[in-house]
Every structure is written in structure tokens, then in C-alpha cells.
Design a protein around this motif. Structure first.
Motif, PDB file in Angstrom:
ATOM      1  N   GLU A  99      49.218  11.731  21.253  1.00 27.25           N
ATOM      2  CA  GLU A  99      48.709  13.094  21.329  1.00 27.25           C
ATOM      3  C   GLU A  99      49.150  13.912  20.116  1.00 27.25           C
ATOM      4  OE1 GLU A  99      49.246  17.030  24.205  1.00 27.25           O
ATOM      5  OE2 GLU A  99      49.622  15.028  25.016  1.00 27.25           O
ATOM      6  N   ALA A 100      50.413  13.730  19.699  1.00 28.28           N
ATOM      7  CA  ALA A 100      50.926  14.455  18.541  1.00 28.28           C
ATOM      8  C   ALA A 100      50.215  14.032  17.265  1.00 28.28           C
ATOM      9  CB  ALA A 100      52.431  14.230  18.416  1.00 28.28           C
ATOM     10  N   VAL A 101      49.930  12.739  17.124  1.00 30.24           N
ATOM     11  CA  VAL A 101      49.233  12.235  15.939  1.00 30.24           C
ATOM     12  C   VAL A 101      47.821  12.805  15.862  1.00 30.24           C
ATOM     13  CG1 VAL A 101      48.233  10.145  14.935  1.00 30.24           C
ATOM     14  CG2 VAL A 101      50.613  10.147  15.673  1.00 30.24           C
ATOM     15  N   LEU A 102      47.116  12.786  16.968  1.00 31.44           N
ATOM     16  CA  LEU A 102      45.758  13.336  16.978  1.00 31.44           C
ATOM     17  C   LEU A 102      45.772  14.830  16.706  1.00 31.44           C
ATOM     18  CD1 LEU A 102      44.320  11.372  20.049  1.00 31.44           C
ATOM     19  CD2 LEU A 102      43.757  11.021  17.632  1.00 31.44           C
ATOM     20  N   ALA A 103      46.760  15.542  17.248  1.00 32.15           N
ATOM     21  CA  ALA A 103      46.869  16.983  17.008  1.00 32.15           C
ATOM     22  C   ALA A 103      47.153  17.290  15.545  1.00 32.15           C
ATOM     23  CB  ALA A 103      47.960  17.582  17.895  1.00 32.15           C
ATOM     24  N   ALA A 104      47.784  16.332  14.847  1.00 27.90           N
ATOM     25  CA  ALA A 104      48.084  16.510  13.419  1.00 27.90           C
ATOM     26  C   ALA A 104      46.880  16.211  12.537  1.00 27.90           C
ATOM     27  CB  ALA A 104      49.256  15.623  13.017  1.00 27.90           C
ATOM     28  N   GLY A 105      45.768  15.822  13.144  1.00 24.51           N
ATOM     29  CA  GLY A 105      44.552  15.571  12.379  1.00 24.51           C
ATOM     30  C   GLY A 105      44.407  14.160  11.856  1.00 24.51           C
ATOM     31  N   VAL A 106      45.244  13.238  12.347  1.00 27.26           N
ATOM     32  CA  VAL A 106      45.169  11.842  11.909  1.00 27.26           C
ATOM     33  C   VAL A 106      44.176  11.084  12.795  1.00 27.26           C
ATOM     34  CG1 VAL A 106      46.471   9.690  11.645  1.00 27.26           C
ATOM     35  CG2 VAL A 106      47.551  11.883  11.076  1.00 27.26           C
ATOM     36  N   ARG A 107      43.304  10.302  12.175  1.00 27.46           N
ATOM     37  CA  ARG A 107      42.361   9.483  12.935  1.00 27.46           C
ATOM     38  C   ARG A 107      43.038   8.209  13.430  1.00 27.46           C
ATOM     39  NH1 ARG A 107      39.203   9.655   8.550  1.00 27.46           N
ATOM     40  NH2 ARG A 107      39.004   7.380   8.527  1.00 27.46           N
ATOM     41  N   ILE A 108      42.737   7.857  14.674  1.00 29.57           N
ATOM     42  CA  ILE A 108      43.176   6.577  15.228  1.00 29.57           C
ATOM     43  C   ILE A 108      41.925   5.777  15.560  1.00 29.57           C
ATOM     44  CG2 ILE A 108      44.443   5.399  17.060  1.00 29.57           C
ATOM     45  CD1 ILE A 108      46.135   7.909  17.406  1.00 29.57           C
ATOM     46  N   GLU A 109      41.781   4.624  14.913  1.00 32.29           N
ATOM     47  CA  GLU A 109      40.598   3.797  15.113  1.00 32.29           C
ATOM     48  C   GLU A 109      40.995   2.481  15.783  1.00 32.29           C
ATOM     49  OE1 GLU A 109      38.514   3.214  11.466  1.00 32.29           O
ATOM     50  OE2 GLU A 109      38.635   5.329  10.876  1.00 32.29           O
ATOM     51  N   GLN A 110      40.155   2.030  16.692  1.00 35.63           N
ATOM     52  CA  GLN A 110      40.408   0.746  17.350  1.00 35.63           C
ATOM     53  C   GLN A 110      39.869  -0.366  16.465  1.00 35.63           C
ATOM     54  OE1 GLN A 110      38.889   0.335  21.331  1.00 35.63           O
ATOM     55  NE2 GLN A 110      39.702  -1.747  21.557  1.00 35.63           N
ATOM     56  N   ARG A 111      40.752  -0.903  15.635  1.00 36.06           N
ATOM     57  CA  ARG A 111      40.374  -1.933  14.674  1.00 36.06           C
ATOM     58  C   ARG A 111      41.531  -2.890  14.450  1.00 36.06           C
ATOM     59  NH1 ARG A 111      37.336   0.310   9.350  1.00 36.06           N
ATOM     60  NH2 ARG A 111      37.454  -1.950   8.954  1.00 36.06           N
ATOM     61  N   ALA A 112      41.209  -4.138  14.261  1.00 39.90           N
ATOM     62  CA  ALA A 112      42.185  -5.141  13.852  1.00 39.90           C
ATOM     63  C   ALA A 112      41.998  -5.414  12.364  1.00 39.90           C
ATOM     64  CB  ALA A 112      41.996  -6.424  14.657  1.00 39.90           C
ATOM     65  N   VAL A 113      43.035  -5.896  11.725  1.00 40.89           N
ATOM     66  CA  VAL A 113      42.963  -6.249  10.303  1.00 40.89           C
ATOM     67  C   VAL A 113      42.884  -7.755  10.167  1.00 40.89           C
ATOM     68  CG1 VAL A 113      44.184  -6.210   8.102  1.00 40.89           C
ATOM     69  CG2 VAL A 113      44.229  -4.198   9.572  1.00 40.89           C
ATOM     70  N   ARG A 114      41.884  -8.208   9.413  1.00 36.91           N
ATOM     71  CA  ARG A 114      41.713  -9.647   9.201  1.00 36.91           C
ATOM     72  C   ARG A 114      42.088 -10.073   7.783  1.00 36.91           C
ATOM     73  NH1 ARG A 114      38.076  -7.797  12.704  1.00 36.91           N
ATOM     74  NH2 ARG A 114      37.740  -8.962  14.644  1.00 36.91           N
ATOM     75  N   ARG A 115      41.964  -9.177   6.824  1.00 37.71           N
ATOM     76  CA  ARG A 115      42.235  -9.557   5.440  1.00 37.71           C
ATOM     77  C   ARG A 115      42.806  -8.359   4.680  1.00 37.71           C
ATOM     78  NH1 ARG A 115      40.680 -13.681   2.120  1.00 37.71           N
ATOM     79  NH2 ARG A 115      40.454 -13.258  -0.105  1.00 37.71           N
ATOM     80  N   VAL A 116      43.900  -8.598   3.969  1.00 49.21           N
ATOM     81  CA  VAL A 116      44.525  -7.564   3.145  1.00 49.21           C
ATOM     82  C   VAL A 116      44.606  -8.076   1.714  1.00 49.21           C
ATOM     83  CG1 VAL A 116      46.635  -6.249   2.698  1.00 49.21           C
ATOM     84  CG2 VAL A 116      45.874  -6.606   5.048  1.00 49.21           C
ATOM     85  N   GLU A 117      44.066  -7.290   0.795  1.00 45.19           N
ATOM     86  CA  GLU A 117      44.159  -7.587  -0.637  1.00 45.19           C
ATOM     87  C   GLU A 117      44.710  -6.351  -1.335  1.00 45.19           C
ATOM     88  OE1 GLU A 117      39.896  -8.363  -0.777  1.00 45.19           O
ATOM     89  OE2 GLU A 117      40.366 -10.408  -1.480  1.00 45.19           O
ATOM     90  N   GLN A 118      45.363  -6.562  -2.465  1.00 44.24           N
ATOM     91  CA  GLN A 118      45.886  -5.409  -3.185  1.00 44.24           C
ATOM     92  C   GLN A 118      45.918  -5.674  -4.684  1.00 44.24           C
ATOM     93  OE1 GLN A 118      50.082  -4.529  -2.459  1.00 44.24           O
ATOM     94  NE2 GLN A 118      50.332  -6.480  -1.394  1.00 44.24           N
ATOM     95  N   ASP A 119      45.974  -4.564  -5.421  1.00 40.11           N
ATOM     96  CA  ASP A 119      46.102  -4.618  -6.871  1.00 40.11           C
ATOM     97  C   ASP A 119      47.053  -3.500  -7.288  1.00 40.11           C
ATOM     98  OD1 ASP A 119      44.600  -2.179  -6.883  1.00 40.11           O
ATOM     99  OD2 ASP A 119      42.741  -3.343  -6.853  1.00 40.11           O
ATOM    100  N   GLU A 120      47.099  -3.202  -8.566  1.00 38.35           N
ATOM    101  CA  GLU A 120      48.049  -2.197  -9.049  1.00 38.35           C
ATOM    102  C   GLU A 120      47.758  -0.801  -8.529  1.00 38.35           C
ATOM    103  OE1 GLU A 120      48.215  -2.269 -13.244  1.00 38.35           O
ATOM    104  OE2 GLU A 120      49.163  -4.250 -13.369  1.00 38.35           O
ATOM    105  N   ASP A 121      46.525  -0.530  -8.145  1.00 36.85           N
ATOM    106  CA  ASP A 121      46.143   0.831  -7.764  1.00 36.85           C
ATOM    107  C   ASP A 121      46.031   1.065  -6.264  1.00 36.85           C
ATOM    108  OD1 ASP A 121      45.892   1.605 -10.479  1.00 36.85           O
ATOM    109  OD2 ASP A 121      43.934   0.584 -10.546  1.00 36.85           O
ATOM    110  N   GLY A 122      45.996   0.023  -5.452  1.00 38.10           N
ATOM    111  CA  GLY A 122      45.825   0.252  -4.029  1.00 38.10           C
ATOM    112  C   GLY A 122      45.700  -1.026  -3.223  1.00 38.10           C
ATOM    113  N   VAL A 123      45.393  -0.831  -1.944  1.00 35.80           N
ATOM    114  CA  VAL A 123      45.275  -1.918  -0.973  1.00 35.80           C
ATOM    115  C   VAL A 123      43.892  -1.852  -0.341  1.00 35.80           C
ATOM    116  CG1 VAL A 123      46.271  -2.955   1.107  1.00 35.80           C
ATOM    117  CG2 VAL A 123      47.746  -1.684  -0.468  1.00 35.80           C
ATOM    118  N   THR A 124      43.279  -3.009  -0.137  1.00 36.26           N
ATOM    119  CA  THR A 124      41.988  -3.082   0.553  1.00 36.26           C
ATOM    120  C   THR A 124      42.158  -3.908   1.818  1.00 36.26           C
ATOM    121  OG1 THR A 124      40.798  -2.965  -1.552  1.00 36.26           O
ATOM    122  CG2 THR A 124      39.568  -3.720   0.375  1.00 36.26           C
ATOM    123  N   ALA A 125      41.905  -3.278   2.972  1.00 36.64           N
ATOM    124  CA  ALA A 125      41.993  -3.952   4.256  1.00 36.64           C
ATOM    125  C   ALA A 125      40.597  -4.043   4.846  1.00 36.64           C
ATOM    126  CB  ALA A 125      42.921  -3.196   5.190  1.00 36.64           C
TER     127      ALA A 125
END
Length: 342
Positions: A99-125
């Protein structure tokens, strides 16, 4: 997006709250829907209560005055000097944080992560881009394994089981009952509900373990159970590091020793804050150093207690020693109750 948090348990939600306060654009991915339950002792140490209050989270529960060790007819107890702890149903704690997270304006999505890649500038999930990613995906963290940070631990495995009983708490202390090969942790979580968690090295049914505590079993015999027994384990999980590139591990995903000392939530809250500070500061190496400092006391004390209690004569002597040396037992309880890192 500045920060993607994978895992919507207490560690992930606390990270999201700290990130929102720091002005980071944050999203939480959690593959399970709604309020999440988990097998845990449900006793918040005073340091955890203070950490939640600092986030504006005040879950209702049952005030806890201290800890009592029980072995047969022997008793040793010590109060919390830093103020009361709190017994809180895991679902109640999760709902309050969500409830506190949602009140702070953060989105909560029902998703699982299958693949994580990254480089010098960021992460792609799974095609979604973020500057940093926090893996708070639990004891058996798939991301920890995918990044090559998991360190197998095949010795001294321990497992936990928890069941609730519908009865009035008989004490405002967390009771730890010691048997030859298991412990039972009794935590009041409301005026009419008590949680009883058992920890042991062998994977057997809940009632088998409870039989090792005849006094406790007799007290619970007239009470109705409130829900099924839930299990977790093996509890010991090791990571070779807490960061890899732009990914940080927080909570149980970062490594876990045992539930023996009841510091899991306090540790998760402290790590969440440290991880966000490292992201904001642009130096993730700081998080590894801070993690080691924050968890040093927990790791040392838990390893020491586990090592001692694996030796039958030392295990049998633990409660008598606490009874004979109340100042030492009180000092140990006080150390457990302090906020992480202090």
C-alpha cells in the motif's frame, strides 16, 4: 526508467520506497498476484519496527517485550532495551508495504523475468530498459544464478515450517523452544493468533517436528489451526558478490545464513536503503562494502550459534548457560534488537 526492482516481497518493496523517496523512477515486477504469504517466524525485532516506521509503514500486530529460551523445565528470558518488537502476520506486513509503495506512485506489475542483459549504460530485462536493476527475488533467486553469483552450499542444510494457531497468546515474549535436533519459535501476531515455526536439518512433516516439544504440543492441542503449514529451505544461501555490473542483490537474494536470530526483515530494510544510496551515488562498489558492514554482526552471531548448536553437548548446555548468565543472554538479545549496522 531509473530502477527496476524484481521481486515484490518486503525487500523489494522497501527498496522501491527508498527509491521513490530519492526521486528515482521505479517499477516493481512480481510474478505472484496480490498479497504474498511466506513461511517465516513473523517476529519483527525493534530495529525492524524502527526501519519500517522510518518508511512510514506501521503494520498492526502484537507488541513483543523480549525473548524467552525454553528447554524442558529451564527458562531464560531477556527484554528488548530498544523498545518493543512486534509480531506481524506476513500477509499483513506485505499488504502494508504494498500500500505504501503504491501510494508513493510506484507501479507494481505482475511479471516474471526470463532474461537479463546489460551493458555500460543500463540493464534490459525481457526487452524493458532501466539504468539499474535490483534483484530482490528471494532465497532461491533466479537472477543470482543467472548472473553467476550463486555459490552452492551443500552442507548443514536447514529447513523451516510455520503454522498458525487460533488461541490467545500466553506471553508477550517470543519463545524459542529447544529440542535435541530442532527449535520451535512461538510468536504472537494478534490477540487471537499465534504463529509457531520450527527449524530443523531434516525435511519431515510439521507434526513430526512438533512432537519433539511435548510441553508446547500439549499447550497447542486444544487450539484450532488457522491455515496450512508452510515451508521454506534450504535456508543457507551464499552469493559470491552482491553486485554484477548494474545489478544489485537485496534481501535473501544477496545471501542468507539462517532464521535462528530472527533478523531477516531488519537486514532486508537496511540493505534496501544501502542499495538505493549506491545507485543514487553512481558507485555500486559502495553497496558491496556497506552490505558486508551491515550484515557482519548478523553473519557472525548466526554462524556462531549454528556452529555451537550442531554439537549435542553444547546445544544441551545453551539454555542452562543463558539461565546462569542472564547478563550475557540479555546482552545477546540487546545486540539482536539493535538496528542493522549499529
Amino acid at each position: 526508467m531509473d530502477l527496476l526492482v524484481v521481486g515484490g516481497g518486503p525487500a523489494g518493496l522497501a527498496t522501491a520506497l527508498h527509491a521513490a523517496r530519492a526521486g528515482l523512477g521505479t517499477t516493481v515486477w512480481e510474478q505472484r498476484a496480490g498479497t504474498i504469504d511466506k513461511a517465516c517466524g513473523e517476529g519483527l525485532m525493534p530495529g525492524a519496527v524502527a526501519g519500517l516506521a522510518a518508511l512510514g509503514v506501521h503494520p498492526p500486530g502484537y507488541d513483543l517485550r523480549g525473548i524467552r529460551y525454553v528447554a524442558g523445565g529451564r527458562r531464560a528470558e531477556a527484554g528488548f532495551r530498544a523498545g518493543p518488537g512486534r509480531g506481524v502476520r506476513r500477509t499483513v506486513l506485505h499488504a502494508a508495504l504494498r500500500e505504501a509503495v503504491l501510494a508513493a506512485g510506484v507501479r507494481i506489475e505482475q511479471r516474471a523475468v526470463r532474461r537479463v542483459e546489460q551493458d555500460e549504460d543500463g540493464v534490459t530485462a525481457d526487452g524493458t530498459r532501466a539504468r539499474h536493476l535490483v534483484a530482490a527475488d528471494g532465497l532461491h533467486s533466479p537472477i543470482r544464478r543467472a548472473l553467476g553469483l550463486h555459490r552452492p552450499c551443500r552442507t548443514h542444510r536447514r529447513y523451516g515450517l510455520r503454522r498458525h494457531y487460533a488461541l490467545t497468546p500466553w506471553s508477550d515474549l517470543v519463545e524459542v523452544h529447544w529440542a535435541r535436533a530442532a527449535e520451535a519459535y512461538v510468536t504472537p501476531v494478534s490477540d487471537g493468533l499465534v504463529g509457531v515455526a520450527v527449524l530443523a536439518a531434516d525435511r519431515r512433516p510439521y507434526d513430526h517436528h512438533l512432537a519433539a516439544f511435548p510441553e508446547l504440543r500439549e499447550r497447542l492441542a486444544e487450539a484450532g489451526t488457522a491455515g496450512p503449514a508452510r515451508g521454506a529451505g534450504p535456508l543457507r544461501q551464499d552469493a559470491s558478490a552482491r553486485t554484477a555490473g548494474r545489478v544489485l542483490l537485496v534481501g535473501d537474494a544477496a545471501g542468507y545464513v539462517d532464521a535462528l536470530t530472527g533478523e531477516g526483515i531488519a537486514m532486508a530494510l537496511a540493505q534496501a536503503s544501502a542499495a538505493v544510496r549506491a545507485v543514487v551515488g553512481g558507485d555500486l562498489a559502495v553497496y558491496e562494502r556497506e552490505w558486508r558492514g551491515l550484515t557482519r554482526h548478523y553473519r557472525w552471531l548466526t554462524h556462531a550459534l549454528l556452529g555451537a548448536t550442531r554439537v549435542p553437548p553444547l546445544r544441551a548446555a545453551l539454555v542452562p548457560a543463558a539461565q546462569r548468565l542472564p547478563w550475557l543472554f540479555s546482552a545477546t538479545v540487546d545486540a539482536l534488537a539493535r538496528p542493522a549496522g549499529r
